[in-house]
Design a protein around this motif. Structure first.
Motif, PDB file in Angstrom:
ATOM      1  N   ALA A  82    -122.014 -40.502 -15.109  1.00 36.14           N
ATOM      2  CA  ALA A  82    -122.197 -39.087 -15.441  1.00 36.14           C
ATOM      3  C   ALA A  82    -121.615 -38.198 -14.346  1.00 36.14           C
ATOM      4  O   ALA A  82    -120.912 -37.218 -14.627  1.00 36.14           O
ATOM      5  N   ALA A  83    -121.884 -38.550 -13.078  1.00 35.70           N
ATOM      6  CA  ALA A  83    -121.358 -37.767 -11.959  1.00 35.70           C
ATOM      7  C   ALA A  83    -119.831 -37.809 -11.934  1.00 35.70           C
ATOM      8  O   ALA A  83    -119.171 -36.807 -11.656  1.00 35.70           O
ATOM      9  N   GLU A  84    -119.265 -38.976 -12.222  1.00 36.35           N
ATOM     10  CA  GLU A  84    -117.814 -39.115 -12.240  1.00 36.35           C
ATOM     11  C   GLU A  84    -117.190 -38.252 -13.337  1.00 36.35           C
ATOM     12  O   GLU A  84    -116.165 -37.585 -13.124  1.00 36.35           O
ATOM     13  N   LEU A  85    -117.795 -38.260 -14.510  1.00 32.22           N
ATOM     14  CA  LEU A  85    -117.276 -37.459 -15.607  1.00 32.22           C
ATOM     15  C   LEU A  85    -117.395 -35.962 -15.313  1.00 32.22           C
ATOM     16  O   LEU A  85    -116.482 -35.180 -15.609  1.00 32.22           O
ATOM     17  N   GLN A  86    -118.519 -35.559 -14.732  1.00 27.76           N
ATOM     18  CA  GLN A  86    -118.698 -34.155 -14.382  1.00 27.76           C
ATOM     19  C   GLN A  86    -117.647 -33.709 -13.368  1.00 27.76           C
ATOM     20  O   GLN A  86    -117.060 -32.630 -13.482  1.00 27.76           O
ATOM     21  N   GLY A  87    -117.402 -34.560 -12.365  1.00 28.88           N
ATOM     22  CA  GLY A  87    -116.389 -34.245 -11.368  1.00 28.88           C
ATOM     23  C   GLY A  87    -115.005 -34.135 -11.978  1.00 28.88           C
ATOM     24  O   GLY A  87    -114.216 -33.236 -11.646  1.00 28.88           O
ATOM     25  N   ALA A  88    -114.707 -35.034 -12.904  1.00 28.67           N
ATOM     26  CA  ALA A  88    -113.402 -35.011 -13.569  1.00 28.67           C
ATOM     27  C   ALA A  88    -113.240 -33.746 -14.414  1.00 28.67           C
ATOM     28  O   ALA A  88    -112.154 -33.150 -14.443  1.00 28.67           O
ATOM     29  N   ALA A  89    -114.303 -33.323 -15.082  1.00 28.49           N
ATOM     30  CA  ALA A  89    -114.241 -32.108 -15.901  1.00 28.49           C
ATOM     31  C   ALA A  89    -113.983 -30.883 -15.029  1.00 28.49           C
ATOM     32  O   ALA A  89    -113.212 -29.984 -15.403  1.00 28.49           O
ATOM     33  N   VAL A  90    -114.629 -30.828 -13.865  1.00 29.40           N
ATOM     34  CA  VAL A  90    -114.424 -29.701 -12.937  1.00 29.40           C
ATOM     35  C   VAL A  90    -112.970 -29.647 -12.485  1.00 29.40           C
ATOM     36  O   VAL A  90    -112.341 -28.581 -12.461  1.00 29.40           O
ATOM     37  N   ILE A  91    -112.411 -30.793 -12.124  1.00 24.40           N
ATOM     38  CA  ILE A  91    -111.022 -30.847 -11.652  1.00 24.40           C
ATOM     39  C   ILE A  91    -110.065 -30.413 -12.759  1.00 24.40           C
ATOM     40  O   ILE A  91    -109.137 -29.628 -12.519  1.00 24.40           O
ATOM     41  N   LYS A  92    -110.280 -30.908 -13.969  1.00 21.04           N
ATOM     42  CA  LYS A  92    -109.414 -30.538 -15.083  1.00 21.04           C
ATOM     43  C   LYS A  92    -109.487 -29.030 -15.345  1.00 21.04           C
ATOM     44  O   LYS A  92    -108.462 -28.387 -15.623  1.00 21.04           O
ATOM     45  N   THR A  93    -110.679 -28.469 -15.242  1.00 22.79           N
ATOM     46  CA  THR A  93    -110.835 -27.034 -15.477  1.00 22.79           C
ATOM     47  C   THR A  93    -110.111 -26.235 -14.408  1.00 22.79           C
ATOM     48  O   THR A  93    -109.398 -25.268 -14.704  1.00 22.79           O
ATOM     49  N   LYS A  94    -110.266 -26.627 -13.137  1.00 25.47           N
ATOM     50  CA  LYS A  94    -109.597 -25.916 -12.042  1.00 25.47           C
ATOM     51  C   LYS A  94    -108.085 -25.978 -12.176  1.00 25.47           C
ATOM     52  O   LYS A  94    -107.373 -25.053 -11.778  1.00 25.47           O
ATOM     53  N   ASN A  95    -107.583 -27.082 -12.728  1.00 28.82           N
ATOM     54  CA  ASN A  95    -106.137 -27.244 -12.911  1.00 28.82           C
ATOM     55  C   ASN A  95    -105.620 -26.593 -14.194  1.00 28.82           C
ATOM     56  O   ASN A  95    -104.435 -26.677 -14.504  1.00 28.82           O
ATOM     57  N   LEU A 108    -119.532 -36.694 -22.029  1.00 29.50           N
ATOM     58  CA  LEU A 108    -120.814 -36.479 -21.352  1.00 29.50           C
ATOM     59  C   LEU A 108    -121.913 -36.158 -22.357  1.00 29.50           C
ATOM     60  O   LEU A 108    -123.045 -36.630 -22.234  1.00 29.50           O
ATOM     61  N   GLU A 109    -121.590 -35.343 -23.344  1.00 31.43           N
ATOM     62  CA  GLU A 109    -122.571 -34.995 -24.376  1.00 31.43           C
ATOM     63  C   GLU A 109    -122.991 -36.232 -25.158  1.00 31.43           C
ATOM     64  O   GLU A 109    -124.159 -36.388 -25.511  1.00 31.43           O
ATOM     65  N   ALA A 110    -122.024 -37.117 -25.407  1.00 31.19           N
ATOM     66  CA  ALA A 110    -122.347 -38.363 -26.105  1.00 31.19           C
ATOM     67  C   ALA A 110    -123.234 -39.243 -25.241  1.00 31.19           C
ATOM     68  O   ALA A 110    -124.160 -39.899 -25.728  1.00 31.19           O
ATOM     69  N   LEU A 111    -122.983 -39.239 -23.948  1.00 24.39           N
ATOM     70  CA  LEU A 111    -123.721 -40.089 -23.024  1.00 24.39           C
ATOM     71  C   LEU A 111    -125.139 -39.594 -22.777  1.00 24.39           C
ATOM     72  O   LEU A 111    -126.088 -40.375 -22.716  1.00 24.39           O
ATOM     73  N   GLN A 112    -125.291 -38.284 -22.642  1.00 22.80           N
ATOM     74  CA  GLN A 112    -126.578 -37.715 -22.243  1.00 22.80           C
ATOM     75  C   GLN A 112    -127.380 -37.140 -23.406  1.00 22.80           C
ATOM     76  O   GLN A 112    -128.492 -36.657 -23.198  1.00 22.80           O
TER      77      GLN A 112
END
Length: 368
Positions: A82-95, A108-112
């Motif tokens: 979950a932490a890895e996916l959240q971090g990846a989403a933040v990076i994609k958004t910033k880019n 993440l929604e599917a997972l949580q």
């Protein structure tokens, strides 16, 4: 499937601990596994295939009969997923890769499952995407704003203080000050209700709290939640400029000292190419301390259209100092350079525009 095939298998007992340590497998429940082309169901099996297969299954059927079991298993296989996916989403958004960020959020929604924080995160990503499209085609910007609003409305159903806060500022940017006012009140009331909680006091973001109070004070003092003012903004945004101008004038008859009111009136007049009248409104807004990048940018457009290129350049430079990443301002700097006959300078500005917004129509036309 984009890359492989989703199959459901029972993992051989001798391979189970290799993938999940001490997790207690239920032999009656087959596992979803994503097999790449040419892979064998048993000999080539990897933990990544199991992880990918489970995520795909949960994405397609989040409330399936074995979804709880699959979620426990994927956490055992990869506890920090979950932490890895959240971090990846933040990076994609910033880019600026918003579609990839939204796809990761879908995982993440599917997972949580039904996590209201993820609903807020989706709204925030969509809001950033809408802001990036604001200088694109009108239709794209309107659609993106509508999608963002829909996402915020779903998140608001869960009454999370942060959702009240961010949604309030979204609606404020959209010119819906009445809605923003209600949400700011809800945010401040919720924070005040929890003020006796020591843990809450430590986690309270004082800067956000102060910003919410300041915006609410401004809305109330200037009467921005006046229905007529909101109608003026909505009308002009939807292309009904003449009607919007009349509504803005009605508002200013009651609130002549409101800088934002003069800005909205100027905005409508500028859209009708009434450059001198619009410029006078923007100057009045600045006199009343409505000093922001949008006012400076709009005034610069009027200066350009009336041939006052030096003054237009001064206004755009001031606007850029306030908001250096604003694509609209950078694009107007390129247009100004073209009017000044400086193609090299214009090219430099439009290249920056295309880096930030590849679909920008003005910048694309310059290089075609």
């Amino acid at each position: 499937m984009k890359n492989g095939t989703l199959v459901y298998i029972t993992i051989p007992e001798h391979l189970q601990k290799r993938f999940t340590g001490n997790f207690a497998f239920d032999p009656a429940i087959p596992l979803p596994v994503e097999l790449p082309p040419g892979a064998d169901r048993s000999n080539d099996l990897t933990a990544e295939m199991i992880l990918s297969g489970i995520l795909l299954d949960l994405t397609e059927t989040p409330e399936g009969p074995h979804s709880g079991y699959y979620r426990r298993l994927i956490t055992a296989v990869k506890p920090d997923i979950a932490a890895e996916l959240q971090g990846a989403a933040v990076i994609k958004t910033k880019n600026g890769n918003y579609e990839a960020a939204l796809e990761i959020l879908r995982l993440l929604e599917a997972l949580q499952g039904k996590n209201p924080v993820l609903l807020l995160n989706r709204a925030l990503i969509l809001e950033e995407r809408a802001a990036a499209l604001d200088n694109s085609t009108a239709d794209a910007a309107v659609i993106a704003a509508a999608e963002t609003e829909s996402a915020y409305e779903k998140a608001l159903a869960h009454s999370i203080p942060d959702t009240f806060f961010y949604a309030a500022f979204f609606y404020e940017k959209q010119g819906n000050y009445a809605k923003a006012s209600v949400l700011l009140e809800a945010y401040l009331d919720t924070e005040n209700e929890n003020s006796g909680d020591d843990a809450h006091e430590e986690s309270l973001d004082q800067e956000k709290y102060a910003g919410a109070r300041e915006l609410l004070k401004e809305i109330r003092n200037d009467g921005l939640d006046d229905k007529t003012f909101s109608e003026a903004i909505a009308l002009i945004r939807n292309g009904n400029d003449e009607e919007g101008i009349q509504k803005a004038k009605e508002f200013l008859e009651r609130r002549p000292g409101t800088g934002r009111g003069w800005f909205v009136l100027g905005w409508g007049l500028r859209r009708l190419s009434r450059w001198l009248d619009a410029a006078a409104c923007f100057e009045k807004a600045l006199e009343l301390d409505c000093v922001n990048a949008d006012v400076r940018n709009e005034l610069a457009i009027c200066r350009m259209e009336t041939g006052n290129l030096k003054e237009a350049e001064r206004e755009l430079e001031k606007a850029l100092r306030i908001d250096p990443d604003n694509v609209k301002i950078i694009s107007n700097m390129g247009i100004l350079a073209m009017k000044q006959g400086n193609g090299e300078k214009a090219s430099a500005f439009f290249r920056v525009v295309l880096e930030k917004e590849p679909s920008d129509p003005v910048a694309k036309t310059f290089f075609n």
